[in-house]
Design an enzyme around this catalytic site. Sequence first.
Site, PDB file in Angstrom:
ATOM      1  CB  SER A 151      -0.885   0.010   1.249  1.00 18.14           C
ATOM      2  OG  SER A 151      -1.472   1.284   1.461  1.00 18.14           O
ATOM      3  CE1 TYR A 164      -4.150  -2.038   5.018  1.00 14.75           C
ATOM      4  CE2 TYR A 164      -3.306   0.165   4.596  1.00 14.75           C
ATOM      5  CZ  TYR A 164      -3.777  -1.042   4.132  1.00 14.75           C
ATOM      6  OH  TYR A 164      -3.891  -1.262   2.781  1.00 14.75           O
TER       7      TYR A 164
END
Length: 257
Positions: A151, A164
């Site tokens: 990501s 995350y």
Amino acid sequence: MTTTVSTPLAGRVAVVTGASSGIGEATARRLAASGAKVAVLARRADRLANLVTEIEQAGGTALALSVDVTDAEALRAAAERIAAELGTVDLLFNNAGIMLPAPIEELPVHQWQQQIDVNVTGLMNAVGAFVPQLIRAAADKGVADLVNTSSIGAQNIFPNFAVYSGTKAYVTHFSRTLRTELGAKNVRVCALEPGIVGTELQDHVTDPGAQEWLEGSRKEITWLAPEDVAEAVHFLAAQPAHVNLQQITIMPTAQAS
């Protein structure tokens, strides 16, 4: 007039985790359309069955396996079945993931563990299950691919996304380091770092601050579609065997960070 269908991935056997929606689903369709036999893995058997039907109706070959990536034994069994039914896997798109942002001070320990279990341990379980096949395939065909979904959070800073982003930083650094081992065996490794993509990932977000930020972003810019990321996966898999795109960061044009 005869229409020629381009199938640069003909003869390849691909596995896509997290294939029941979003990026995984779109990528399974794209790889199958390019000639690969595709095994689609996720927990939702009904969604996978529908996806396989669509791929087969379009002339492709697909196999659905309802598997949770946090179950290492189930993944190993899936790997054996795929090898028996489709052939030795030479492309793994390690895509299953979960995003649950929240302020650290709220101590959402269960959510922390969920993200670590899926984004880190689940990814490692899939690596353990399929890398032996990737190595064998590369020895036979001269190339195999391991693509791990990271990501933009692995690079940039977003409040409330610490856990995350930490899991995705692991994915990126793991991928770049693993490449030094597998590249010599003709297994290409790539970390794929998307910016904001319109998927079910946002539906799992419960933190009000993160929800507000995401909704504001959706109104201000055009997000990536899953098909945009799928096209990037196809592009790197279709490169000549001596070419390894070790990291791809794909962003909405208007997303600044």
